[in-house]
Design a protein around this motif. Structure first.
Motif, PDB file in Angstrom:
ATOM      1  N   LEU A   1      41.645  38.390  36.543  1.00 43.01           N
ATOM      2  CA  LEU A   1      43.023  38.872  36.437  1.00 43.01           C
ATOM      3  C   LEU A   1      43.483  39.349  37.811  1.00 43.01           C
ATOM      4  O   LEU A   1      42.669  39.690  38.674  1.00 43.01           O
ATOM      5  CB  LEU A   1      43.125  40.048  35.454  1.00 43.01           C
ATOM      6  CG  LEU A   1      42.875  39.781  33.975  1.00 43.01           C
ATOM      7  CD1 LEU A   1      42.810  41.110  33.215  1.00 43.01           C
ATOM      8  CD2 LEU A   1      43.972  38.899  33.382  1.00 43.01           C
TER       9      LEU A   1
ATOM     10  N   MET B   1      45.867  42.265  38.976  1.00 41.84           N
ATOM     11  CA  MET B   1      46.644  43.430  38.568  1.00 41.84           C
ATOM     12  C   MET B   1      46.860  44.343  39.775  1.00 41.84           C
ATOM     13  O   MET B   1      46.030  44.386  40.690  1.00 41.84           O
ATOM     14  CB  MET B   1      45.912  44.209  37.469  1.00 41.84           C
ATOM     15  CG  MET B   1      45.495  43.367  36.271  1.00 41.84           C
ATOM     16  SD  MET B   1      46.867  42.977  35.188  1.00 41.84           S
ATOM     17  CE  MET B   1      46.969  44.501  34.284  1.00 41.84           C
TER      18      MET B   1
ATOM     19  N   HIS C   1      45.603  44.547  28.880  1.00 42.59           N
ATOM     20  CA  HIS C   1      45.838  43.456  29.823  1.00 42.59           C
ATOM     21  C   HIS C   1      45.900  42.129  29.071  1.00 42.59           C
ATOM     22  O   HIS C   1      45.504  42.037  27.892  1.00 42.59           O
ATOM     23  CB  HIS C   1      44.717  43.419  30.868  1.00 42.59           C
ATOM     24  CG  HIS C   1      43.337  43.329  30.251  1.00 42.59           C
ATOM     25  ND1 HIS C   1      42.833  42.165  29.700  1.00 42.59           N
ATOM     26  CD2 HIS C   1      42.377  44.276  30.082  1.00 42.59           C
ATOM     27  CE1 HIS C   1      41.621  42.381  29.224  1.00 42.59           C
ATOM     28  NE2 HIS C   1      41.309  43.669  29.445  1.00 42.59           N
ATOM     29  N   GLN C   2      46.403  41.116  29.705  1.00 45.85           N
ATOM     30  CA  GLN C   2      46.457  39.796  29.078  1.00 45.85           C
ATOM     31  C   GLN C   2      45.056  39.367  28.629  1.00 45.85           C
ATOM     32  O   GLN C   2      44.093  39.450  29.371  1.00 45.85           O
ATOM     33  CB  GLN C   2      47.018  38.761  30.054  1.00 45.85           C
ATOM     34  CG  GLN C   2      47.171  37.367  29.452  1.00 45.85           C
ATOM     35  CD  GLN C   2      47.777  36.393  30.452  1.00 45.85           C
ATOM     36  OE1 GLN C   2      48.291  36.798  31.482  1.00 45.85           O
ATOM     37  NE2 GLN C   2      47.719  35.108  30.151  1.00 45.85           N
TER      38      GLN C   2
ATOM     39  N   ALA D   1      37.300  45.531  30.338  1.00 42.06           N
ATOM     40  CA  ALA D   1      37.883  45.270  31.648  1.00 42.06           C
ATOM     41  C   ALA D   1      36.836  45.410  32.749  1.00 42.06           C
ATOM     42  O   ALA D   1      35.918  46.221  32.672  1.00 42.06           O
ATOM     43  CB  ALA D   1      39.045  46.220  31.898  1.00 42.06           C
TER      44      ALA D   1
ATOM     45  N   LEU E   1      51.330  41.414  29.545  1.00 41.10           N
ATOM     46  CA  LEU E   1      51.552  42.818  29.897  1.00 41.10           C
ATOM     47  C   LEU E   1      52.582  42.865  31.009  1.00 41.10           C
ATOM     48  O   LEU E   1      52.347  42.347  32.109  1.00 41.10           O
ATOM     49  CB  LEU E   1      50.246  43.486  30.349  1.00 41.10           C
ATOM     50  CG  LEU E   1      50.380  44.902  30.934  1.00 41.10           C
ATOM     51  CD1 LEU E   1      50.969  45.865  29.912  1.00 41.10           C
ATOM     52  CD2 LEU E   1      49.037  45.415  31.452  1.00 41.10           C
TER      53      LEU E   1
ATOM     54  N   MET F   1      46.451  48.906  31.963  1.00 38.45           N
ATOM     55  CA  MET F   1      45.881  47.748  32.660  1.00 38.45           C
ATOM     56  C   MET F   1      44.449  47.459  32.249  1.00 38.45           C
ATOM     57  O   MET F   1      43.986  46.327  32.346  1.00 38.45           O
ATOM     58  CB  MET F   1      45.996  47.956  34.165  1.00 38.45           C
ATOM     59  CG  MET F   1      47.410  47.765  34.672  1.00 38.45           C
ATOM     60  SD  MET F   1      47.573  47.954  36.452  1.00 38.45           S
ATOM     61  CE  MET F   1      47.618  49.728  36.594  1.00 38.45           C
ATOM     62  N   SER F   2      43.731  48.476  31.794  1.00 34.80           N
ATOM     63  CA  SER F   2      42.344  48.242  31.369  1.00 34.80           C
ATOM     64  C   SER F   2      42.199  48.077  29.864  1.00 34.80           C
ATOM     65  O   SER F   2      41.121  47.714  29.385  1.00 34.80           O
ATOM     66  CB  SER F   2      41.447  49.390  31.852  1.00 34.80           C
ATOM     67  OG  SER F   2      41.888  50.621  31.325  1.00 34.80           O
TER      68      SER F   2
END
Length: 778
Positions: free
Chosen positions: A624, A626, A536-537, A573, A553, A532-533
């Motif tokens: 984002l 998440m 990520h998109q 991120a 992602l 995620m970090s």
């Protein structure tokens, strides 16, 4: 010109034309040369082994080689920790080859952290044995992920010396040890090369893999001796003893010669026309400075390696150096190249030959050339950014001056607190003992899966479980239906296959596949905990020097879709973090200061990312959404009372910025006392934590159960905090910059930050800590 003058003169030419008032040089020193100390061949060395070594150019061994070999031959576990190019391989080749000749059933296993190093050592042994009929039956052979299935089968049945890595040992050998029964029965020696690389979670897993290997070998009737080798390791005997669970003799007195070495520390200046986050000054990039220094050294005819931390940085540094040379002396530009992992094997071998024979004068490289490839006769080393540990720095520096000649080593600081501290406090680098390797084989997140693997190999006896203090852990695994306890011991439950579920390199959770959606090519994987970090998109992902941008992602399907793109920006991120204390392991209170080692649950949520130009300038911030993720780990923590903070001029309005800046700087400096990277750890600061009701700062390990880094920070707390204070107060910026209190991984976009407040906080801590031997209060 004397040896000592050579490197100094080379440095002077590199600095020629730079205004002395603007010189980036912060320190220069000369490490004097050392003459060789020889010993006689031991009587037990087999004649063919001695003859082969003499014919290869080793007329007499150095003292440390003989001392280590004698211990191994006598059946004592031993670790040899001496400088680069000090011939450590001979110390294990001599007893192994002598025993293999003496006992036709004897076998040996060599373990390296990288396939490149294993391949290089296999080539060295094969070259030594080539054409000698006495050695024809030994058949040394590689057994790793690149080994063909037919060759693997042949190696199991015929090779008496296997060269492998911890990953293949774990899953390909121990996971099917029944097919290795004959090899295990004769196992006499286990070589653990470059053992200082086994640190953190990877080191903890490797320690338990080694103990499983010893357990299986002993069950087969063998009693192998472990021989460790490391160019640079702190407390190597204790570290190796911790890895194998048995006493180990350490040899650190180096009998090999080396030429004088000039070491220069280099801090790039600020770029006046560029500002970073919140208007902070930005230093010249270490890679750009390194390219200029590399070009200057090539112009002087100096054979030079330039170590750069990233693959992309390697390519850019080589390209920049070539461009500089094309403007000054175009004939030299083709004599500069890049070298890194990801190249085809044939291309790497060609580059290695061109470096060795001098066809290439300058090479930018990742740490791929730090170990594993024997390159001699270099004149200079440029290190673009501190490589993370003192051990790695000396490993890289040791690549120059191998012929007893003088050499130059230049460390160019990145815009980073640790780099800034080291180039301005040379004693912390040049006079500091190499870090002790940090491992924790008792980490339940490591020990639990490893015990399942051990039980699948051979039932675990109660005495073995009690030796680890792991009965409660196994009972928990039993409640999960993974293991069963019977009178004869602990057995893995039917249908459980634990080996494939263990990622010994330290992944968190499952795996996310990174796929180029334009070609459907699998580029690699990243563990779910970091996906995620990092993917990520919108994130920029670098693979083998090529840039990709993430389009999507999908955590449910474990998939990150990317497309090729070469943006002129990078991403970092932004995330929110909550830390809950679950247990206090150790705590000490000194007036208004409390320092503790604690277990914590860290809940992260990625909320967006920053886009930055390569120069460091921020383009924009993107939001984002998440899901949160919780990590159970260990942390070092300190609290201060509000009254004490206000008494040193930090009022309540300044608490958040002062504590946040102190936390960032401490994270940046923890690698000074623990063998970690700032990306291995995280932190949180708050002016009122619900579990302490006080202003609190945490620095935690970024791995489930911890990796030993927070423990080391707690153990060396005063040294760590003093260095942090010195780094922040010594930085030339006014209000904070990436060289002191800003962090490239800050989830809050580096705000609020109060540099002056951080210095006051750190001075307060040092004032309240007890006076240690030889260190007075601040």
């Amino acid at each position: 010109m004397s040896n000592g003058d050579f490197g100094t003169e080379l440095l002077a030419r590199t600095l020629a034309g730079i205004d002395p008032d603007d010189s980036p040089l912060t320190h220069k020193s000369v490490i004097p040369s050392r003459t060789a100390s020889f010993a006689s061949w031991p009587n037990w060395v087999a004649g063919p082994v001695r003859d082969a070594l003499v014919e290869s150019g080793v007329r007499a061994p150095w003292t440390h080689q003989v001392i280590a070999a004698e211990h191994a031959w006598a059946g004592q576990h031993v670790v040899l920790s001496t400088g680069t190019a000090s011939g450590k391989s001979l110390a294990y080749q001599v007893p192994i080859l002598s025993r293999l000749l003496d006992d036709p059933r004897a076998t040996a296993l060599y373990l390296a952290p990288t396939k490149a190093l294993g391949s290089d050592q296999l080539r060295s042994v094969s070259s030594l044995l080539a054409g000698r009929k006495e050695f024809m039956h030994l058949q040394p052979c590689a057994y790793d992920g690149d080994t063909e299935p037919a060759v693997r089968q042949w190696a199991r049945e015929h090779s008496r010396w296997i060269f492998t890595n911890p990953d293949m040992l774990h899953i390909g050998i121990l996971g099917s040890h029944g097919r290795w029964r004959q090899f295990m029965r004769g196992l006499q020696f286990i070589v653990v090369d470059e053992c200082h690389h086994y640190r953190g979670v990877f080191g903890s897993h490797t320690a338990l893999v080694l103990r499983r290997l010893l357990r299986i070998a002993r069950a087969a009737g063998a009693n192998p001796v472990v021989i460790g080798a490391s160019a640079t390791a702190g407390s190597p005997g204790a570290a190796m003893s911790r890895m194998i669970g048995a006493d180990c003799v350490e040899i650190t007195e180096d009998g090999s010669p080396h030429g004088a070495r000039t070491v220069a520390l280099w801090e790039p200046g600020f770029v006046p026309e560029i500002t970073g986050e919140h208007g902070a000054p930005v230093r010249k990039q270490a890679g750009a400075e390194a390219a200029r220094v590399l070009a200057d050294l090539v112009l002087e005819g100096a054979r030079t390696l330039c170590f750069v931390r990233s693959r992309r940085g390697v390519e850019l540094t080589a390209l920049s150096a070539k461009r500089i040379l094309e403007e000054v002396d175009p004939a030299l530009a083709p004599r500069v190249a890049a070298y890194r992992a990801g190249y085809l094997a044939d291309d790497r071998r060609t580059l290695e030959r061109d470096i060795a024979d001098g066809k290439l004068l300058g090479v930018a490289t990742t740490n791929a050339l730090e170990l594993g490839v024997d390159i001699s006769g270099l004149d200079a080393i440029v290190v673009a950014g501190f490589p993370g540990t003192v051990a790695s720095f000396w490993q890289q520096a040791g690549r120059a001056g191998r012929r007893g000649e003088g050499s130059l080593v230049v460390l160019i600081a990145r815009d980073d607190p640790l780099d800034t501290y080291l180039v301005n406090h040379p004693e912390a680098l040049l006079n500091k003992p190499v870090e002790a390797t940090v491992t924790d084989p008792t980490n339940p997140y490591v020990l639990g899966p490893q015990l399942l693997c051990a039980a699948a190999e051979l039932p675990l006896k109660d005495a073995e479980v009690d030796a680890f203090g792991a009965r409660e852990l196994l009972e928990d695994l039993a409640r999960q239906g993974l293991i069963r306890h019977r009178k004869a011991g602990w057995y893995v439950a039917a249908g459980v296959d634990p080996h494939g579920a263990v990622d010994i390199r330290g992944g968190i959770g499952g795996q996310v596949m990174i796929v180029d959606e334009t070609t459907a090519q699998l580029l690699g994987t990243v563990d779910t905990g970091r996906a995620m970090s990092t993917v990520h998109q919108g994130a920029v992902h670098i693979h083998r020097g090529e840039s990709y941008v993430v389009d999507e992602l999908d955590l449910d399907d474990g998939l990150a879709l990317v497309h090729p793109e070469e943006p002129d920006w990078t991403t970092s991120a932004r995330e929110t973090t909550i830390v809950d204390i679950t247990d206090v392991i150790e705590t000490e209170t000194h007036g208004p200061l409390t320092v503790a080692l604690v277990r914590v649950d860290v809940t992260h949520q990625v909320v967006g990312y920053l886009r930055k130009l390569i120069s460091g300038e921020v383009l924009d911030s993107v939001e984002l959404d998440m899901p949160p993720q919780t990590l159970s780990t260990r942390a070092v923590m300190y609290t201060l009372t509000p009254e004490a903070l206000e008494a040193v001029g930090v009022d309540s309005i300044r608490f958040p910025g002062a504590l946040h800046a102190a936390e960032h700087a401490a994270i940046g400096l923890l690698p000074l006392v623990a063998t970690c990277d700032r990306w291995d750890i995280g932190g949180l600061s708050t002016n009122l934590h619900p579990d302490t009701d006080l202003p609190t700062v945490f620095v935690y390990d970024g791995y489930p159960g911890g990796a030993g880094f927070a423990d080391r920070g707690h153990e060396a707390f005063e040294i760590w905090i003093r260095a942090t204070r010195d780094a922040v107060s010594g930085c030339g910026c006014e209000t904070g910059c990436p060289s002191c209190v800003q962090s490239p991984k800050c989830g809050n976009g580096n705000e609020p930050l109060d540099k002056d407040g951080a210095i006051r906080v750190l001075n307060l801590i040092l004032h309240e800590l007890p006076v240690s031997a030889g260190v007075g209060r601040a």
